[in-house]
Motif scaffolding. Structure first.
Motif, PDB file in Angstrom:
ATOM      1  N   GLN A   1       0.811  -1.205   0.000  1.00  0.00           N
ATOM      2  CA  GLN A   1       0.000   0.000   0.000  1.00  0.00           C
ATOM      3  C   GLN A   1       0.852   1.266   0.000  1.00  0.00           C
ATOM      4  O   GLN A   1       0.472   2.290  -0.554  1.00  0.00           O
ATOM      5  N   ALA A   2       2.027   1.178   0.594  1.00  0.00           N
ATOM      6  CA  ALA A   2       2.868   2.372   0.706  1.00  0.00           C
ATOM      7  C   ALA A   2       3.869   2.495  -0.424  1.00  0.00           C
ATOM      8  O   ALA A   2       4.258   3.610  -0.783  1.00  0.00           O
ATOM      9  N   ARG A   3       4.311   1.390  -1.019  1.00  0.00           N
ATOM     10  CA  ARG A   3       5.472   1.457  -1.897  1.00  0.00           C
ATOM     11  C   ARG A   3       5.221   0.989  -3.327  1.00  0.00           C
ATOM     12  O   ARG A   3       6.070   1.168  -4.183  1.00  0.00           O
TER      13      ARG A   3
ATOM     14  N   ALA B   1      -4.746   5.315   2.606  1.00  0.00           N
ATOM     15  CA  ALA B   1      -5.361   5.161   1.286  1.00  0.00           C
ATOM     16  C   ALA B   1      -6.064   6.434   0.846  1.00  0.00           C
ATOM     17  O   ALA B   1      -6.092   6.752  -0.351  1.00  0.00           O
ATOM     18  N   THR B   2      -6.621   7.184   1.782  1.00  0.00           N
ATOM     19  CA  THR B   2      -7.328   8.415   1.400  1.00  0.00           C
ATOM     20  C   THR B   2      -6.390   9.499   0.899  1.00  0.00           C
ATOM     21  O   THR B   2      -6.847  10.514   0.375  1.00  0.00           O
ATOM     22  N   LYS B   3      -5.084   9.330   1.066  1.00  0.00           N
ATOM     23  CA  LYS B   3      -4.102  10.304   0.593  1.00  0.00           C
ATOM     24  C   LYS B   3      -3.394   9.833  -0.679  1.00  0.00           C
ATOM     25  O   LYS B   3      -2.411  10.422  -1.108  1.00  0.00           O
ATOM     26  N   ASP B   4      -3.904   8.744  -1.261  1.00  0.00           N
ATOM     27  CA  ASP B   4      -3.309   8.175  -2.471  1.00  0.00           C
ATOM     28  C   ASP B   4      -3.662   9.043  -3.675  1.00  0.00           C
ATOM     29  O   ASP B   4      -4.773   9.551  -3.772  1.00  0.00           O
ATOM     30  N   PRO B   5      -2.733   9.246  -4.618  1.00  0.00           N
ATOM     31  CA  PRO B   5      -3.054  10.037  -5.816  1.00  0.00           C
ATOM     32  C   PRO B   5      -4.007   9.322  -6.765  1.00  0.00           C
ATOM     33  O   PRO B   5      -4.591   9.956  -7.638  1.00  0.00           O
ATOM     34  N   PHE B   6      -4.174   8.021  -6.622  1.00  0.00           N
ATOM     35  CA  PHE B   6      -5.048   7.241  -7.493  1.00  0.00           C
ATOM     36  C   PHE B   6      -6.480   7.347  -6.955  1.00  0.00           C
ATOM     37  O   PHE B   6      -6.748   6.944  -5.825  1.00  0.00           O
ATOM     38  N   PRO B   7      -7.425   7.910  -7.713  1.00  0.00           N
ATOM     39  CA  PRO B   7      -8.776   8.139  -7.177  1.00  0.00           C
ATOM     40  C   PRO B   7      -9.454   6.871  -6.653  1.00  0.00           C
ATOM     41  O   PRO B   7     -10.126   6.905  -5.630  1.00  0.00           O
ATOM     42  N   ALA B   8      -9.277   5.779  -7.356  1.00  0.00           N
ATOM     43  CA  ALA B   8      -9.916   4.542  -6.915  1.00  0.00           C
ATOM     44  C   ALA B   8      -9.384   4.100  -5.564  1.00  0.00           C
ATOM     45  O   ALA B   8     -10.117   3.516  -4.753  1.00  0.00           O
ATOM     46  N   SER B   9      -8.114   4.355  -5.290  1.00  0.00           N
ATOM     47  CA  SER B   9      -7.551   4.007  -3.989  1.00  0.00           C
ATOM     48  C   SER B   9      -8.169   4.843  -2.881  1.00  0.00           C
ATOM     49  O   SER B   9      -8.447   4.345  -1.781  1.00  0.00           O
TER      50      SER B   9
ATOM     51  N   ILE C   1      -2.942  -1.798  -7.764  1.00  0.00           N
ATOM     52  CA  ILE C   1      -2.524  -2.770  -6.755  1.00  0.00           C
ATOM     53  C   ILE C   1      -2.656  -2.163  -5.361  1.00  0.00           C
ATOM     54  O   ILE C   1      -3.101  -2.841  -4.421  1.00  0.00           O
ATOM     55  N   ARG C   2      -2.301  -0.893  -5.207  1.00  0.00           N
ATOM     56  CA  ARG C   2      -2.495  -0.251  -3.913  1.00  0.00           C
ATOM     57  C   ARG C   2      -3.975  -0.228  -3.541  1.00  0.00           C
ATOM     58  O   ARG C   2      -4.361  -0.452  -2.396  1.00  0.00           O
ATOM     59  N   CYS C   3      -4.812   0.018  -4.554  1.00  0.00           N
ATOM     60  CA  CYS C   3      -6.253   0.047  -4.322  1.00  0.00           C
ATOM     61  C   CYS C   3      -6.765  -1.321  -3.876  1.00  0.00           C
ATOM     62  O   CYS C   3      -7.503  -1.442  -2.892  1.00  0.00           O
ATOM     63  N   ASN C   4      -6.368  -2.367  -4.590  1.00  0.00           N
ATOM     64  CA  ASN C   4      -6.840  -3.708  -4.248  1.00  0.00           C
ATOM     65  C   ASN C   4      -6.323  -4.163  -2.888  1.00  0.00           C
ATOM     66  O   ASN C   4      -6.973  -4.946  -2.199  1.00  0.00           O
ATOM     67  N   THR C   5      -5.147  -3.697  -2.507  1.00  0.00           N
ATOM     68  CA  THR C   5      -4.642  -4.020  -1.170  1.00  0.00           C
ATOM     69  C   THR C   5      -5.558  -3.448  -0.101  1.00  0.00           C
ATOM     70  O   THR C   5      -5.880  -4.123   0.892  1.00  0.00           O
TER      71      THR C   5
ATOM     72  N   GLU D   1       1.582  14.371   9.535  1.00  0.00           N
ATOM     73  CA  GLU D   1       2.466  14.939   8.525  1.00  0.00           C
ATOM     74  C   GLU D   1       3.212  13.836   7.797  1.00  0.00           C
ATOM     75  O   GLU D   1       3.519  13.945   6.631  1.00  0.00           O
ATOM     76  N   THR D   2       3.545  12.822   8.543  1.00  0.00           N
ATOM     77  CA  THR D   2       4.302  11.730   7.931  1.00  0.00           C
ATOM     78  C   THR D   2       3.451  10.916   6.980  1.00  0.00           C
ATOM     79  O   THR D   2       3.852  10.601   5.876  1.00  0.00           O
ATOM     80  N   TRP D   3       2.213  10.529   7.416  1.00  0.00           N
ATOM     81  CA  TRP D   3       1.382   9.660   6.576  1.00  0.00           C
ATOM     82  C   TRP D   3       0.735  10.428   5.435  1.00  0.00           C
ATOM     83  O   TRP D   3       0.535   9.888   4.365  1.00  0.00           O
ATOM     84  N   GLY D   4       0.378  11.708   5.676  1.00  0.00           N
ATOM     85  CA  GLY D   4      -0.261  12.472   4.615  1.00  0.00           C
ATOM     86  C   GLY D   4       0.759  13.188   3.782  1.00  0.00           C
ATOM     87  O   GLY D   4       1.113  14.319   4.042  1.00  0.00           O
ATOM     88  N   ASN D   5       1.271  12.560   2.759  1.00  0.00           N
ATOM     89  CA  ASN D   5       2.419  13.060   2.011  1.00  0.00           C
ATOM     90  C   ASN D   5       2.053  14.082   0.953  1.00  0.00           C
ATOM     91  O   ASN D   5       0.948  14.173   0.472  1.00  0.00           O
ATOM     92  N   ASP D   6       3.067  14.838   0.582  1.00  0.00           N
ATOM     93  CA  ASP D   6       3.028  15.662  -0.609  1.00  0.00           C
ATOM     94  C   ASP D   6       3.376  14.753  -1.773  1.00  0.00           C
ATOM     95  O   ASP D   6       4.423  14.133  -1.792  1.00  0.00           O
ATOM     96  N   TRP D   7       2.515  14.676  -2.784  1.00  0.00           N
ATOM     97  CA  TRP D   7       2.790  13.731  -3.874  1.00  0.00           C
ATOM     98  C   TRP D   7       3.801  14.288  -4.867  1.00  0.00           C
ATOM     99  O   TRP D   7       4.329  13.552  -5.682  1.00  0.00           O
ATOM    100  N   GLU D   8       4.016  15.624  -4.838  1.00  0.00           N
ATOM    101  CA  GLU D   8       4.929  16.188  -5.824  1.00  0.00           C
ATOM    102  C   GLU D   8       6.245  16.592  -5.195  1.00  0.00           C
ATOM    103  O   GLU D   8       6.818  17.612  -5.507  1.00  0.00           O
TER     104      GLU D   8
END
Length: 793
Positions: free
Chosen positions: A433-435, A472-480, A441-445, A661-668
């Motif tokens: 889920q993290a890497r 998962a709510t901070k994932d850039p993939f909408p489905a995740s 795949i992150r979504c299905n996890t 701060e750690t879990w909610g990352n900046d994606w860029e």
């Protein structure tokens, strides 16, 4: 006195005769029997000397002798025999008379033409062997002389009247009509020796064909009416019962004519049987092609044939023929015909051995078809022999194998022990889920975690669920992100009211301004549900215990029903129109039952938790990706940050904790390296997370809320730098660690007025200026290079 020492040979006979079932077969009585030592089922032909005539006794002894000396795959197989003064015992493989077999088949809907075509092929082949190779005449061919084994194969017997083709009078035996006058209608009309040596046997073959399709032959003249004989067989049948004895074909030529294109014996069933008979001498390429075609043909083959003829060949091909993954599909198709006990004995040992294979094709086929055999696996075998091999798929460089491994956990989770489920599996799920660079795949996890939550113990649920779904709510993939919301919804009964108010609702509220409309819709539904839960407790505090009864409950056993939230049924639209099946613990449904496409249909126990399942094409990873995945993944875990495991006062006050701060990352994040692999083309209309332009106007023209969201991503995410050049990928660390960087700045800090995109842009500018300053400093120290000088550093 001498009778005391005399031994009865029948008592020493190594076979038991079951007297309850018997059939008449000429002068013999057919009994079912079994071997005394191993219990193997057999057939025993018994002839009582006292009840027969002298001619019949002569025929029985001749048949006894012939059976011992003749060996052919299409002739009834001799196992053992006993001859005494009172009786003759002839032990053969377990068979049923053809007449009784056809009658039983007619009661079940009738024998198919495929089965009859192969049976006739075997009978004619046995007759050809006797006539052309052994120079023997059967003289007793008919429906009474043919038997059927448990695989549905026809065997030629009835060797009572067999004689050499040039036998003299001293070796001749009584004819069939001399012993049984009613057999006169089966004799050829011409006088003996007026045609070819095989003329009489070939005529009787025509009578056999007529009786197989039309029932008992009333009189010889009835052979002129074709009845139900198939059109493809009619011309060849007419040659057999022709009036000219010299024009009747040799059995070998009759077989060749019927095997011609369009002939009655030219079909996939006969071809498959002939290939199986010669499979040991076939090339590996031919075997591979045969097993691939066999899967399509098995649906039309008789059940007994699949169980007793095809299955042994499939098992042998895997054990000794290196057939590989190609045997899996036909193997599982045949397995549907087996009982649970037979499945355990014959197929499960092979499956367990297959899981240890390093062949990727074998592994992915096993994972894809696990629902067909998982119910036959016992817990001990899963934990000790299967799961240790399956977990290697989580770290495989092939995305398709990683995806199928995640999905397989839905079926294996109920059978895993405490250590494998709550520790080993959670460690792999956290890493994926993290890497993992693949959004699907992150979504299905995330989806899988929500489905197997009932099987986790209370401690693991408290430590893992909120952390995982928040990530998962901070994932850039909408489905995740949608999967994270539905994860909260599906596991709502495992959170206390304090956790719901202080940790779940704040996370969900941030998604109400998500750029994706579907994520927002699911968020509002989830928030309403949790608020209703809190309002209920607020109005009536006595209901607190009832609402929180599942929070510290023990793990549910396999088969227990999972309670899904009713509003989670709308789900997330699948990018490939494939849905992960309903939770494995749902009552009223087996693991093999799939969730109906379209969502909205509730299972008997509750509602389905619909998820995204994106098929990943094989072969996306390169050597650099292998290095990334293998680098320092052991440190990843759901509880990597204590702030998720131990609730803090800051959370209750609505403040951002360091853990957030750690879990909610900046994606860029600046300076990240995109994966070295370039994803192969996915299905039409499907893109990886790296290809989405989160800030593009085209995606938000009809969505005014997207401009308000703090999660909107800048355009540069679609063109992440790779050593100075543009490339595909999404801006993540080389290993995809979203929460390990300690330099993330909270948006609630001193620069709260800036958006994340602006912060990232500012960091890039500072970094660029810093690099330019360092380059200028180095040039000033070294001075200009002289012409012809070598740069040594």
């Amino acid at each position: 006195m001498w009778s005391f020492f005399a031994r009865d040979p029948v008592k020493d006979f190594n076979y038991d005769i079951l007297p309850d079932t018997q059939d008449k077969s000429g002068i013999w009585t057919l009994h079912r029997g079994k071997r005394k030592t191993g219990g193997e089922p057999l057939s025993v032909f018994v002839y009582e000397v006292s009840t027969g005539t002298e001619e019949q006794t002569q025929l029985a002894k001749a048949a006894f002798k012939r059976m011992k000396t003749l060996r052919h795959p299409n002739i009834l197989a001799y196992v053992d025999g006993l001859e005494t003064e009172k009786s003759l015992y002839l032990v053969t493989e377990q068979v049923t008379p053809l007449a009784a077999h056809l009658k039983a088949q007619s009661e079940r809907g009738g024998s198919g033409e495929l089965e009859v075509s192969w049976g006739l092929h075997q009978t004619v082949k046995a007759l050809s062997f006797l006539v052309n190779d052994c120079h023997l005449l059967h003289n007793n061919l008919g429906i009474w002389a043919v038997f059927v084994d448990r695989a549905g194969e026809w065997k030629l017997g009835g060797l009572d009247h067999m004689t050499p083709e040039n036998g003299d009078a001293s070796t001749s035996l009584p004819s069939a009509k001399a012993v049984h006058p009613e057999m006169d209608k089966y004799d050829a009309p011409e006088s003996p020796n007026s045609g070819e040596k095989w003329a009489g046997d070939v005529w009787r073959l025509g009578c056999l064909i007529w009786e197989v399709f039309n029932g008992p032959l009333p009189r010889a003249s009835s052979l002129r009416s074709l009845g139900k004989i198939p059109k493809a067989l009619v011309p060849h049948y007419c040659e057999l019962v022709g009036a000219n004895a010299r024009a009747r074909p040799n059995p070998a030529r009759f077989l060749q004519n019927c095997r011609a294109p369009g002939g009655f014996l030219s079909n996939s069933f006969v071809d498959s049987n002939l290939f199986l008979e010669e499979i040991q001498i076939k090339d590996p390429a031919e075997k591979q092609q045969f097993f691939q075609d066999l899967s399509e043909n098995l649906d039309s083959f008789p059940e007994d044939f699949c169980k007793h003829k095809v299955l042994p060949q499939l098992l042998t091909a895997f054990e000794f023929g290196n057939a590989g993954a190609v045997v899996l599909t036909p193997l599982f198709k045949v397995g549907k015909f087996l009982s649970a006990e037979e499945y355990q004995q014959k197929i499960i040992p092979v499956i367990v051995k297959m899981f240890s294979s390093t062949d990727r094709a074998m592994r992915i086929r096993l994972l894809q078809q696990m629902e067909q055999f998982v119910q036959y696996l016992n817990d001990a075998a899963v934990n000790s022999q299967i799961f240790p091999h399956v977990v290697h798929g989580f770290t495989d460089t092939n995305p398709a194998i990683r995806e199928q491994t995640v999905k397989s956990m839905l079926l294996l989770a109920p059978k895993l022990n405490e250590s494998n489920l709550n520790q080993e599996l959670m460690r792999h799920f956290a890493r994926l889920q993290a890497r993992d660079e693949q959004g699907p795949i992150r979504c299905n996890t995330t989806v899988c975690l929500g489905k197997i939550a009932p099987y986790l113990n209370a401690g693991t649920r408290q430590r893992v669920l909120i952390s995982a779904f928040s990530r998962a709510t901070k994932d850039p993939f909408p489905a995740s992100r949608a999967a994270g919301v539905l994860g909260f919804a599906a596991t709502h009964n495992y959170y206390s009211v304090t956790e719901s108010a202080a940790r779940v609702l704040p996370t969900l509220c941030t998604l109400t301004v998500d750029p994706d409309k579907n994520v927002r819709d699911q968020s509002f539904k989830a928030i309403k549900s949790f608020l209703t839960k809190l309002e209920t407790v607020s109005e009536d505090p006595t209901k607190l215990a009832e609402i929180e009864k599942d929070v510290m409950s023990s793990a549910q056993p396999a088969g227990a029903a999972a309670s899904w939230a009713g509003w989670a049924v709308t789900g997330v639209s699948s990018l490939t129109s494939k849905l992960i099946r309903t939770g494995p613990g749902a009552e009223g449904g087996s693991p093999a039952e799939n969730t109906p496409v379209g969502g909205g249909t509730a299972s008997p126990c509750g509602y389905s938790f619909i998820a995204v399942s994106v098929s990943i094409q094989v072969g996306l990873a390169t050597s650099e990706a292998v290095k990334k995945q293998s680098s320092d993944w052991s440190s990843s875990g759901w509880d990597a940050d204590d702030s998720w495991s131990n609730e803090k006062e800051a959370d209750c006050q609505g403040q951002s904790s360091p853990g957030e701060e750690t879990w909610g990352n900046d994606w860029e994040e600046e300076g990240t390296t995109a994966p070295a692999t370039k994803s192969a083309a996915l299905l039409e209309g499907v893109r990886l997370a790296s290809e989405y332009d989160w800030d593009s106007k085209g995606a938000t023209q009809t969505d005014f809320l997207a401009n308000v969201s703090q999660r909107a991503m800048p355009t540069p995410i679609a063109t992440v730098r790779r050593g100075g050049g543009a490339g595909d990928g999404w801006s993540a660390e080389p290993a995809g660690d979203w929460g390990a960087e300690e330099s993330w700045e909270s948006v609630d800090g001193s620069q709260a007025g800036l958006s994340k995109a602006e912060l990232a842009k500012k960091k890039r500018e500072e970094r660029r200026k810093e690099l330019e300053a360092k380059r200028a400093e180095r040039k000033a120290v070294k001075g200009p290079l002289k012409l012809g000088a070598r740069k040594l550093d």
